[in-house]
Design an enzyme around this catalytic site. Structure first.
Site, PDB file in Angstrom:
ATOM      1  N   SER A   1     -33.887  36.023  12.759  1.00 47.90           N
ATOM      2  CA  SER A   1     -34.249  34.609  12.645  1.00 47.90           C
ATOM      3  C   SER A   1     -34.295  33.939  14.014  1.00 47.90           C
ATOM      4  CB  SER A   1     -33.249  33.867  11.757  1.00 47.90           C
ATOM      5  OG  SER A   1     -33.153  34.465  10.491  1.00 47.90           O
TER       6      SER A   1
HETATM    7  N1  SAH Z   1     -30.683  36.098   9.492  1.00 51.50           N
HETATM    8  C1  SAH Z   1     -31.256  37.422   9.546  1.00 51.50           C
HETATM    9  C2  SAH Z   1     -32.634  37.321   8.933  1.00 51.50           C
HETATM   10  C3  SAH Z   1     -33.258  38.591   8.576  1.00 51.50           C
HETATM   11  S1  SAH Z   1     -34.828  38.385   7.791  1.00 51.50           S
HETATM   12  C4  SAH Z   1     -31.323  37.836  11.012  1.00 51.50           C
HETATM   13  O1  SAH Z   1     -31.261  36.954  11.834  1.00 51.50           O
HETATM   14  O2  SAH Z   1     -31.459  39.008  11.325  1.00 51.50           O
HETATM   15  C5  SAH Z   1     -34.359  38.247   6.097  1.00 51.50           C
HETATM   16  C6  SAH Z   1     -33.674  39.423   5.485  1.00 51.50           C
HETATM   17  O3  SAH Z   1     -33.551  39.172   4.100  1.00 51.50           O
HETATM   18  C7  SAH Z   1     -34.401  40.751   5.628  1.00 51.50           C
HETATM   19  O4  SAH Z   1     -33.565  41.664   6.270  1.00 51.50           O
HETATM   20  C8  SAH Z   1     -34.667  41.171   4.174  1.00 51.50           C
HETATM   21  O5  SAH Z   1     -34.563  42.562   3.961  1.00 51.50           O
HETATM   22  C9  SAH Z   1     -33.582  40.426   3.440  1.00 51.50           C
HETATM   23  N2  SAH Z   1     -33.787  40.194   2.026  1.00 51.50           N
HETATM   24  C10 SAH Z   1     -34.908  39.771   1.391  1.00 51.50           C
HETATM   25  N3  SAH Z   1     -34.697  39.675   0.069  1.00 51.50           N
HETATM   26  C11 SAH Z   1     -33.406  40.040  -0.144  1.00 51.50           C
HETATM   27  C12 SAH Z   1     -32.584  40.193  -1.306  1.00 51.50           C
HETATM   28  N4  SAH Z   1     -33.042  39.935  -2.534  1.00 51.50           N
HETATM   29  N5  SAH Z   1     -31.306  40.610  -1.147  1.00 51.50           N
HETATM   30  C13 SAH Z   1     -30.809  40.899   0.082  1.00 51.50           C
HETATM   31  N6  SAH Z   1     -31.530  40.795   1.213  1.00 51.50           N
HETATM   32  C14 SAH Z   1     -32.816  40.376   1.094  1.00 51.50           C
END
Ligand code: SAH
Length: 218
Positions: A67
Site C-alpha cells: 500500500s
Molecule cells: N497493506 C498491504 C496491502 C497488500 S494488497 C501491504 O501494504 O502490503 C492487499 C492484500 O489483500 C493482497 O495481499 C491480497 O492477497 C489480500 N487479500 C485480498 N482479498 C483477501 C481476502 N479475502 N482475505 C485475505 N487477504 C485478501
C-alpha cells in the site's frame, strides 16, 4: 542487502516522505513517528528498495501491491481515532507493511492473507522486526477470525464490492471497520458499531486491489 547503506541514504528520503504525509493532512504524531522508523525497503524486493520511500504503491508479486504510505498513514490514524485499540483484525496483510506500522500502536494484531507466498514472506519480516504482538494466518479474510474476536478495529486492505456482514458481526461495541468498498470507484469507508446501530462514514476515494474469496497456495 546492505542495510546500513540503504539506511544512511534513505534518511533524507524518509524525512521527505514524512513531510509529504503532513502536507496531505496526516497529523497523528505517533503514526508519523512509526512510519519514519519502519524500514519499508525491507517489505519490497531489493530491486525496488530504492523507491521504497516514495509515496506510492509498489508491486510485491502475485499481482498485488504494497500500500501507498499515505493510505497506510490515513488508515492507521483512523484505527487510532478512538484511542489505542486492544484487538485489531487486519485483512489482506500482503507484504506485512501495514501490520508493522500498526504493531507498535495497538494491543494485539490478528492478520489474515489469502496468498500463501505473501504470507510466508511477511511472517519472516514480522519475525525479523521482533513484532511479537502479531499473529498471521493464511486464510480467507472474508470469513473473519471469529475465535479471536470481537475486535475493536477491523482494517481491510482490499476492496469488497459491499460491506461484508460477517465482519460487522465480529466488531466489538464501539468497534470500527475501516476498509475500501466498491469496484472501479472505491471509497474508504468506516463503519462504527454503536448502541444505536451502525454508523457509516465515507472518508475519501481510494484505489485498492479487490478483496477476493478463497485462498491461493502457489
Ligand atoms: N497493506 C498491504 C496491502 C497488500 S494488497 C501491504 O501494504 O502490503 C492487499 C492484500 O489483500 C493482497 O495481499 C491480497 O492477497 C489480500 N487479500 C485480498 N482479498 C483477501 C481476502 N479475502 N482475505 C485475505 N487477504 C485478501
Amino acid at each position: 542487502m546492505d542495510r546500513q547503506g540503504i539506511g544512511m541514504t534513505s534518511m533524507r528520503t524518509r524525512e521527505r516522505l514524512i513531510q509529504r504525509l503532513m502536507d496531505r493532512g496526516v497529523t497523528n504524531y505517533d503514526v508519523l513517528r512509526v512510519i519514519r522508523t519502519t524500514p519499508r525497503h525491507l517489505f519490497v524486493d531489493e530491486a525496488l528498495a530504492h523507491r521504497a520511500y516514495e509515496d506510492t504503491a509498489l508491486p510485491i508479486g502475485w499481482n498485488q501491491t504494497i500500500s501507498q504510505p499515505y493510505i497506510v498513514a490515513r488508515m492507521t490514524e483512523l484505527a487510532l481515532a478512538a484511542g489505542k485499540p486492544s484487538k485489531v483484525l487486519e485483512i489482506g496483510s500482503g507484504s506485512g507493511y501495514q501490520t508493522a506500522v500498526l504493531a507498535p500502536l495497538v494491543g494485539e494484531i490478528y492478520a489474515m492473507e489469502r496468498i500463501k507466498g505473501l504470507l510466508d514472506k511477511s511472517r519472516q519480516r514480522i519475525r525479523d522486526l521482533r513484532l511479537r504482538n502479531v499473529q498471521l494466518r493464511f486464510a480467507d479474510g472474508l470469513d473473519g477470525w471469529a475465535d479471536k474476536g470481537p475486535f475493536d478495529v477491523i482494517l481491510g486492505a482490499a476492496a469488497p464490492d459491499h460491506i461484508p456482514s460477517v465482519l460487522i458481526d465480529q466488531l466489538a461495541m464501539d468497534g470500527r471497520l475501516i476498509l475500501p468498498v466498491g469496484g472501479d470507484e472505491q471509497t474508504l469507508t468506516v463503519v462504527t458499531r454503536t448502541a444505536a446501530g451502525l454508523e457509516t462514514t465515507a472518508v475519501e476515494p481510494v484505489r485498492f486491489v479487490p478483496m477476493l474469496s478463497g485462498t491461493e497456495r502457489d
